[in-house]
Design a protein around this motif. Structure first.
Motif, PDB file in Angstrom:
ATOM      1  N   ARG A   1       0.805  -1.231   0.000  1.00 59.87           N
ATOM      2  CA  ARG A   1       0.000   0.000   0.000  1.00 59.87           C
ATOM      3  C   ARG A   1       0.831   1.271   0.000  1.00 59.87           C
ATOM      4  NH1 ARG A   1      -0.645  -2.573   4.777  1.00 59.87           N
ATOM      5  NH2 ARG A   1       0.101  -1.524   6.649  1.00 59.87           N
ATOM      6  N   ASN A   2       2.047   1.209   0.541  1.00 61.35           N
ATOM      7  CA  ASN A   2       2.891   2.408   0.591  1.00 61.35           C
ATOM      8  C   ASN A   2       3.288   2.901  -0.798  1.00 61.35           C
ATOM      9  OD1 ASN A   2       2.807   2.320   3.376  1.00 61.35           O
ATOM     10  ND2 ASN A   2       4.671   1.114   3.526  1.00 61.35           N
ATOM     11  N   SER A   3       3.282   2.012  -1.786  1.00 63.36           N
ATOM     12  CA  SER A   3       3.751   2.399  -3.122  1.00 63.36           C
ATOM     13  C   SER A   3       2.634   2.545  -4.152  1.00 63.36           C
ATOM     14  CB  SER A   3       4.768   1.376  -3.622  1.00 63.36           C
ATOM     15  OG  SER A   3       4.166   0.101  -3.707  1.00 63.36           O
ATOM     16  N   ILE A   4       1.375   2.360  -3.760  1.00 57.93           N
ATOM     17  CA  ILE A   4       0.304   2.374  -4.764  1.00 57.93           C
ATOM     18  C   ILE A   4      -0.006   3.761  -5.321  1.00 57.93           C
ATOM     19  CG2 ILE A   4      -0.790   0.279  -3.913  1.00 57.93           C
ATOM     20  CD1 ILE A   4      -2.934   2.013  -2.628  1.00 57.93           C
ATOM     21  N   VAL A   5       0.304   4.797  -4.597  1.00 65.12           N
ATOM     22  CA  VAL A   5       0.018   6.150  -5.071  1.00 65.12           C
ATOM     23  C   VAL A   5       0.829   6.456  -6.332  1.00 65.12           C
ATOM     24  CG1 VAL A   5       0.069   8.605  -4.473  1.00 65.12           C
ATOM     25  CG2 VAL A   5      -0.621   6.930  -2.778  1.00 65.12           C
ATOM     26  N   GLY A   6       1.970   5.827  -6.479  1.00 73.01           N
ATOM     27  CA  GLY A   6       2.832   6.074  -7.630  1.00 73.01           C
ATOM     28  C   GLY A   6       2.396   5.366  -8.903  1.00 73.01           C
ATOM     29  N   ILE A   7       1.372   4.525  -8.834  1.00 71.91           N
ATOM     30  CA  ILE A   7       0.904   3.806 -10.020  1.00 71.91           C
ATOM     31  C   ILE A   7       0.020   4.751 -10.829  1.00 71.91           C
ATOM     32  CG2 ILE A   7      -0.410   1.831 -10.860  1.00 71.91           C
ATOM     33  CD1 ILE A   7       0.330   0.410  -8.207  1.00 71.91           C
ATOM     34  N   VAL A   8       0.428   5.022 -12.061  1.00 70.49           N
ATOM     35  CA  VAL A   8      -0.255   6.016 -12.878  1.00 70.49           C
ATOM     36  C   VAL A   8      -1.607   5.504 -13.394  1.00 70.49           C
ATOM     37  CG1 VAL A   8      -0.089   7.450 -14.941  1.00 70.49           C
ATOM     38  CG2 VAL A   8       1.939   7.041 -13.549  1.00 70.49           C
ATOM     39  N   HIS A   9      -1.632   4.361 -14.016  1.00 69.16           N
ATOM     40  CA  HIS A   9      -2.858   3.783 -14.587  1.00 69.16           C
ATOM     41  C   HIS A   9      -3.302   2.634 -13.691  1.00 69.16           C
ATOM     42  CE1 HIS A   9      -2.375   6.222 -18.134  1.00 69.16           C
ATOM     43  NE2 HIS A   9      -1.125   5.830 -18.205  1.00 69.16           N
ATOM     44  N   PHE A  10      -3.995   2.985 -12.638  1.00 67.72           N
ATOM     45  CA  PHE A  10      -4.301   1.995 -11.617  1.00 67.72           C
ATOM     46  C   PHE A  10      -5.257   0.910 -12.100  1.00 67.72           C
ATOM     47  CE2 PHE A  10      -5.619   0.207  -7.612  1.00 67.72           C
ATOM     48  CZ  PHE A  10      -4.387   0.102  -6.986  1.00 67.72           C
ATOM     49  N   ASP A  11      -6.254   1.254 -12.909  1.00 59.05           N
ATOM     50  CA  ASP A  11      -7.179   0.240 -13.433  1.00 59.05           C
ATOM     51  C   ASP A  11      -6.420  -0.802 -14.253  1.00 59.05           C
ATOM     52  OD1 ASP A  11      -9.255   1.527 -12.215  1.00 59.05           O
ATOM     53  OD2 ASP A  11     -10.196   2.230 -14.055  1.00 59.05           O
ATOM     54  N   THR A  12      -5.539  -0.327 -15.107  1.00 57.23           N
ATOM     55  CA  THR A  12      -4.732  -1.236 -15.924  1.00 57.23           C
ATOM     56  C   THR A  12      -3.887  -2.134 -15.031  1.00 57.23           C
ATOM     57  OG1 THR A  12      -4.653   0.431 -17.665  1.00 57.23           O
ATOM     58  CG2 THR A  12      -3.033  -1.352 -17.787  1.00 57.23           C
ATOM     59  N   TYR A  13      -3.318  -1.559 -13.993  1.00 55.97           N
ATOM     60  CA  TYR A  13      -2.512  -2.322 -13.045  1.00 55.97           C
ATOM     61  C   TYR A  13      -3.340  -3.439 -12.406  1.00 55.97           C
ATOM     62  CZ  TYR A  13      -0.066  -3.445  -8.720  1.00 55.97           C
ATOM     63  OH  TYR A  13       0.529  -4.112  -7.683  1.00 55.97           O
ATOM     64  N   LEU A  14      -4.553  -3.092 -11.927  1.00 54.47           N
ATOM     65  CA  LEU A  14      -5.402  -4.082 -11.256  1.00 54.47           C
ATOM     66  C   LEU A  14      -5.801  -5.220 -12.189  1.00 54.47           C
ATOM     67  CD1 LEU A  14      -7.981  -2.197  -9.004  1.00 54.47           C
ATOM     68  CD2 LEU A  14      -6.244  -3.826  -8.298  1.00 54.47           C
ATOM     69  N   TYR A  15      -6.310  -4.861 -13.369  1.00 53.26           N
ATOM     70  CA  TYR A  15      -6.749  -5.889 -14.312  1.00 53.26           C
ATOM     71  C   TYR A  15      -5.578  -6.756 -14.774  1.00 53.26           C
ATOM     72  CZ  TYR A  15     -11.537  -4.184 -14.635  1.00 53.26           C
ATOM     73  OH  TYR A  15     -12.838  -3.850 -14.360  1.00 53.26           O
ATOM     74  N   SER A  16      -4.425  -6.149 -14.979  1.00 51.37           N
ATOM     75  CA  SER A  16      -3.239  -6.930 -15.370  1.00 51.37           C
ATOM     76  C   SER A  16      -2.815  -7.876 -14.252  1.00 51.37           C
ATOM     77  CB  SER A  16      -2.082  -6.004 -15.725  1.00 51.37           C
ATOM     78  OG  SER A  16      -2.403  -5.250 -16.873  1.00 51.37           O
ATOM     79  N   ALA A  17      -2.889  -7.414 -13.011  1.00 51.54           N
ATOM     80  CA  ALA A  17      -2.535  -8.272 -11.874  1.00 51.54           C
ATOM     81  C   ALA A  17      -3.487  -9.462 -11.792  1.00 51.54           C
ATOM     82  CB  ALA A  17      -2.573  -7.465 -10.570  1.00 51.54           C
ATOM     83  N   VAL A  18      -4.772  -9.218 -12.020  1.00 48.92           N
ATOM     84  CA  VAL A  18      -5.746 -10.319 -11.999  1.00 48.92           C
ATOM     85  C   VAL A  18      -5.465 -11.288 -13.154  1.00 48.92           C
ATOM     86  CG1 VAL A  18      -8.192 -10.903 -12.291  1.00 48.92           C
ATOM     87  CG2 VAL A  18      -7.522  -9.043 -10.758  1.00 48.92           C
TER      88      VAL A  18
END
Length: 188
Positions: free
Chosen positions: A65-82
């Motif tokens: 959680r400490n580093s999530i603010v730096g993720i620019v395209h968060f939706d893309t990050y989430l879907y890619s992780a899934v």
């Protein structure tokens, strides 16, 4: 397409999560959980395994959680992780891949209440829209759902599925054309 206020709300939630705010994390979880489980079902024909993958993504998100603010395209990050989590499950020895399951995609239609048969017309139209979407080729249906239900941008979908944005655009155009053809009897 996300409005500026939705993007600000999401950024605010991510900021609060990064400081350890559990309430903000629960809000975020409820905002994304069902969408991500539905997405995972495109890869894994098991609701339990899809839920496990999404839960693992959220668990790892909380840990980092400490580093999530730096993720620019968060939706893309989430879907890619899934998607990557699903691939890991599919590669594992305890999962046998079978035909992919698909949750029904429901759409709303508006019919003027001009008579007693408007509910019947609505039901017929809704059934026709659902059938038209379900008759789409699997890849086309997935892309259509990500655009129309999950409100992802073409570029985000292209990154998630590792295809070009032009392919996403083409698949959406194909979907809309096929749906329009199947709904032709309702168009007057």
């Amino acid at each position: 397409m996300e409005s500026n206020s939705e993007m600000l709300d999401k950024k605010e939630l991510l900021q609060r999560i990064s400081t350890g705010d559990e309430k903000a994390f629960r809000e975020f979880y409820y905002l994304y959980y069902q969408k991500l489980v539905s997405f995972a079902r495109w890869y894994i024909n098991s609701i339990e395994l899809a839920e496990d993958v999404v839960s693992d993504v959220f668990f790892n998100l909380w840990k980092a959680r400490n580093s999530i603010v730096g993720i620019v395209h968060f939706d893309t990050y989430l879907y890619s992780a899934v998607k990557n989590g699903c691939f890991n499950v599919l590669k594992s020895s305890y999962y046998k891949r079978v035909t992919l399951g698909v949750d029904e995609l429901e759409m709303e239609a508006y019919i003027e209440p001009d008579g007693s048969d408007s509910k019947l017309m609505y039901g017929e139209l809704n059934a026709a829209v659902t059938a038209a979407i379900n008759n789409l080729p699997e890849r086309c249906k997935l892309i259509f759902k990500l655009v129309k239900e999950d409100n992802l941008k073409y570029k985000e979908i292209a990154e998630i599925l590792d295809i070009s944005p032009r392919t996403v655009e083409t698949q959406v155009a194909i979907a809309l054309k096929k749906i329009e053809q199947e709904l032709y009897p309702f168009l007057k």
